[in-house]
Design a protein around this motif. Sequence first.
Motif, mmCIF file in Angstrom:
data_model
loop_
_atom_site.group_PDB
_atom_site.id
_atom_site.type_symbol
_atom_site.label_atom_id
_atom_site.label_comp_id
_atom_site.label_asym_id
_atom_site.label_seq_id
_atom_site.Cartn_x
_atom_site.Cartn_y
_atom_site.Cartn_z
ATOM 1 N N PHE A 120 -14.558 15.040 -4.149
ATOM 2 C CA PHE A 120 -13.636 14.698 -4.842
ATOM 3 C C PHE A 120 -11.023 14.672 -4.769
ATOM 4 C CE2 PHE A 120 -16.399 17.647 -6.458
ATOM 5 C CZ PHE A 120 -16.982 17.247 -7.624
ATOM 6 N N VAL A 121 -11.257 14.283 -2.760
ATOM 7 C CA VAL A 121 -10.158 13.871 -1.795
ATOM 8 C C VAL A 121 -9.582 12.924 -3.064
ATOM 9 C CG1 VAL A 121 -9.351 13.641 0.021
ATOM 10 C CG2 VAL A 121 -10.507 15.874 -0.343
ATOM 11 N N ASP A 122 -10.611 11.444 -2.470
ATOM 12 C CA ASP A 122 -10.011 10.698 -2.049
ATOM 13 C C ASP A 122 -9.515 10.162 -4.187
ATOM 14 O OD1 ASP A 122 -10.452 9.392 -0.185
ATOM 15 O OD2 ASP A 122 -12.514 9.625 -1.019
ATOM 16 N N LYS A 123 -10.021 11.110 -5.665
ATOM 17 C CA LYS A 123 -9.793 11.152 -6.755
ATOM 18 C C LYS A 123 -8.501 11.960 -7.084
ATOM 19 C CE LYS A 123 -13.897 9.707 -8.583
ATOM 20 N NZ LYS A 123 -15.451 11.201 -9.563
ATOM 21 N N TRP A 124 -8.621 12.881 -6.446
ATOM 22 C CA TRP A 124 -6.938 13.803 -6.142
ATOM 23 C C TRP A 124 -5.802 13.069 -6.026
ATOM 24 C CZ3 TRP A 124 -9.360 18.237 -4.202
ATOM 25 C CH2 TRP A 124 -10.822 19.454 -5.069
ATOM 26 N N PHE A 125 -5.915 12.807 -4.606
ATOM 27 C CA PHE A 125 -4.845 11.616 -4.596
ATOM 28 C C PHE A 125 -4.579 10.444 -4.062
ATOM 29 C CE2 PHE A 125 -5.312 15.797 -1.967
ATOM 30 C CZ PHE A 125 -4.989 16.555 -2.654
ATOM 31 N N LYS A 126 -4.527 10.070 -4.821
ATOM 32 C CA LYS A 126 -4.663 7.785 -5.648
ATOM 33 C C LYS A 126 -3.586 7.330 -4.826
ATOM 34 C CE LYS A 126 -8.270 8.016 -9.144
ATOM 35 N NZ LYS A 126 -8.930 7.469 -9.915
ATOM 36 N N ASN A 127 -2.126 7.716 -5.072
ATOM 37 C CA ASN A 127 -0.653 6.703 -5.219
ATOM 38 C C ASN A 127 -0.074 7.689 -3.838
ATOM 39 O OD1 ASN A 127 -2.001 5.855 -7.719
ATOM 40 N ND2 ASN A 127 -1.333 7.463 -8.364
ATOM 41 N N PRO A 128 -0.436 7.503 -2.508
ATOM 42 C CA PRO A 128 -0.247 7.647 -1.271
ATOM 43 C C PRO A 128 1.597 7.273 -1.444
ATOM 44 C CG PRO A 128 -1.120 6.137 -0.509
ATOM 45 C CD PRO A 128 -1.664 6.610 -3.007
ATOM 46 N N LYS A 129 2.628 7.441 -0.574
ATOM 47 C CA LYS A 129 4.401 7.103 -0.380
ATOM 48 C C LYS A 129 4.707 6.638 0.602
ATOM 49 C CE LYS A 129 5.184 10.001 -4.541
ATOM 50 N NZ LYS A 129 6.127 10.800 -5.980
ATOM 51 N N ILE A 130 3.499 7.861 1.453
ATOM 52 C CA ILE A 130 4.075 7.135 3.372
ATOM 53 C C ILE A 130 2.724 6.828 4.200
ATOM 54 C CG2 ILE A 130 4.515 8.464 5.132
ATOM 55 C CD1 ILE A 130 5.918 10.737 3.352
ATOM 56 N N ASN A 131 3.166 5.629 4.483
ATOM 57 C CA ASN A 131 1.638 4.614 4.822
ATOM 58 C C ASN A 131 1.887 4.774 6.588
ATOM 59 O OD1 ASN A 131 0.872 4.264 3.051
ATOM 60 N ND2 ASN A 131 2.635 2.911 2.298
ATOM 61 N N ASP A 132 3.592 5.247 7.271
ATOM 62 C CA ASP A 132 4.264 5.340 8.365
ATOM 63 C C ASP A 132 4.426 7.172 9.010
ATOM 64 O OD1 ASP A 132 5.324 4.987 11.317
ATOM 65 O OD2 ASP A 132 4.200 3.757 10.529
ATOM 66 N N GLU A 133 4.389 7.046 10.507
ATOM 67 C CA GLU A 133 4.507 8.773 11.028
ATOM 68 C C GLU A 133 5.597 8.448 10.546
ATOM 69 O OE1 GLU A 133 6.530 10.253 13.723
ATOM 70 O OE2 GLU A 133 6.253 8.096 14.169
ATOM 71 N N LYS A 134 6.402 7.445 10.910
ATOM 72 C CA LYS A 134 7.982 7.839 11.176
ATOM 73 C C LYS A 134 8.757 8.140 9.856
ATOM 74 C CE LYS A 134 8.091 3.971 14.210
ATOM 75 N NZ LYS A 134 8.973 2.583 14.205
ATOM 76 N N ASP A 135 8.152 8.154 8.413
ATOM 77 C CA ASP A 135 8.742 8.287 7.222
ATOM 78 C C ASP A 135 8.197 9.725 6.969
ATOM 79 O OD1 ASP A 135 9.764 5.387 6.431
ATOM 80 O OD2 ASP A 135 7.267 5.456 5.842
ATOM 81 N N ILE A 136 7.671 10.380 7.515
ATOM 82 C CA ILE A 136 6.803 11.398 7.594
ATOM 83 C C ILE A 136 8.334 12.538 7.996
ATOM 84 C CG2 ILE A 136 5.836 13.917 8.394
ATOM 85 C CD1 ILE A 136 3.355 11.547 8.856
ATOM 86 N N SER A 137 8.777 13.543 6.984
ATOM 87 C CA SER A 137 10.559 14.342 7.512
ATOM 88 C C SER A 137 9.929 15.506 7.843
ATOM 89 C CB SER A 137 11.062 14.987 5.810
ATOM 90 O OG SER A 137 9.954 15.671 4.804
ATOM 91 N N ILE A 138 10.472 16.604 8.457
ATOM 92 C CA ILE A 138 9.722 17.373 9.501
ATOM 93 C C ILE A 138 9.474 18.492 8.613
ATOM 94 C CG2 ILE A 138 11.001 19.917 10.611
ATOM 95 C CD1 ILE A 138 13.239 18.171 12.158
ATOM 96 N N LYS A 139 10.056 18.943 7.098
ATOM 97 C CA LYS A 139 9.233 19.861 6.405
ATOM 98 C C LYS A 139 7.895 19.301 5.846
ATOM 99 C CE LYS A 139 9.825 21.127 1.319
ATOM 100 N NZ LYS A 139 11.222 21.060 0.134
ATOM 101 N N THR A 140 8.146 17.788 5.496
ATOM 102 C CA THR A 140 6.619 17.736 5.686
ATOM 103 C C THR A 140 5.300 18.343 6.989
ATOM 104 O OG1 THR A 140 6.688 16.069 4.475
ATOM 105 C CG2 THR A 140 5.089 15.670 5.311
ATOM 106 N N ALA A 141 5.967 17.660 7.785
ATOM 107 C CA ALA A 141 5.585 17.908 9.026
ATOM 108 C C ALA A 141 4.595 19.633 8.659
ATOM 109 C CB ALA A 141 5.548 17.539 10.348
ATOM 110 N N VAL A 142 5.869 20.639 8.626
ATOM 111 C CA VAL A 142 5.352 21.943 8.721
ATOM 112 C C VAL A 142 4.641 21.957 7.948
ATOM 113 C CG1 VAL A 142 6.289 23.928 8.184
ATOM 114 C CG2 VAL A 142 8.162 22.615 9.325
ATOM 115 N N THR A 143 4.793 22.053 6.740
ATOM 116 C CA THR A 143 3.899 22.102 5.787
ATOM 117 C C THR A 143 2.070 21.688 5.996
ATOM 118 O OG1 THR A 143 5.136 21.329 3.774
ATOM 119 C CG2 THR A 143 3.080 21.491 3.427
ATOM 120 N N ILE A 144 2.333 20.340 6.326
ATOM 121 C CA ILE A 144 0.778 19.874 7.426
ATOM 122 C C ILE A 144 0.500 20.676 8.404
ATOM 123 C CG2 ILE A 144 -0.100 17.937 8.474
ATOM 124 C CD1 ILE A 144 1.722 16.292 7.526
ATOM 125 N N GLY A 145 1.146 21.697 9.030
ATOM 126 C CA GLY A 145 0.710 22.498 10.260
ATOM 127 C C GLY A 145 0.126 23.644 9.331
#
Length: 292
Positions: A120-145
């Motif tokens: 079901f993952v593909d259905k849940w997240f259909k509209n991505p906003k970030i396509n490159d690592e350079k656009d990932i914030s530190i807060k987002t990186a920690v959340t992924i961690g």
Amino acid sequence: MNFFEAIIIAIIEGLTEYLPISSTAHMGFTAALMGLPESEFLKMFQVSIQFGAILSIVVLYWKKFFDLKNFNIGFYIKLACAVLPALVLGKLLDDKIEAVLGNQIAISSMLVFGGIILLFVDKWFKNPKINDEKDISIKTAVTIGFWQCLAMMPGTSRSAASIIGGMTQGLSRKAAAEFSFFLAVPTMLAVTVYSVFVKTWGETTANPMKGYEMIFQDQEHIILFLIGNVVAFIVALIAVKSFISVLTKYGFKFWGWYRIIIGIVLLVYFSYNPTETQNENNKVSIETTTQQ
């Protein structure tokens, strides 16, 4: 463990380390199905051959890690921040997670549960906003961690947890997968260094040893260690390239169905082989769960 068995386990490590299907579970199942007896060297071997898989990512994305002309300190800061949750929680939950690592029924169940989620993952997240690592914030990186820490439950998969975590933060499938690969390098490097140079294996036995002491114990162990890492490196190179292509085109459903089918088959197998299940621990320390 002979050379053939070591190569088989290394192939499994290389194939599954960066796929959302749990490398720890697959190595444990493989060792159990081959009838390998539990040993401290086997447990350490399964951790140490991560080094080969780590090198595959560094080679494939060497410009990200070593492009001095366009040095990006932010890239390293994000990885450092993202890896901290796993290092801290991994140490705190060491004993509790290790108690589950020998339970093949529990691990098989997690494969099935995780597979259902992937459907079901593909259905849940259909509209991505970030396509490159350079656009990932530190807060987002920690959340992924923190999402990566879900892989401390054996059978979950470090790759699956961190990729899904990235997609919850607006990353595209490709961007989430690549950041998961990048995050694997410091995570797994820390695990490998700890397991080989710091951790004392077999503390309750008459002959506790460091990982490097077991490796250099005899010539056969040295050869097994080298072969394992070389094979894991080569296979991981192929697996990563293939995974990115399949994931970009088809999403997670394939891997979801794979996990469900394999998980059910293994549940049936280990349910009818309870003695083998109990005897085959192949317990890798908690640090291994962060490479899942």
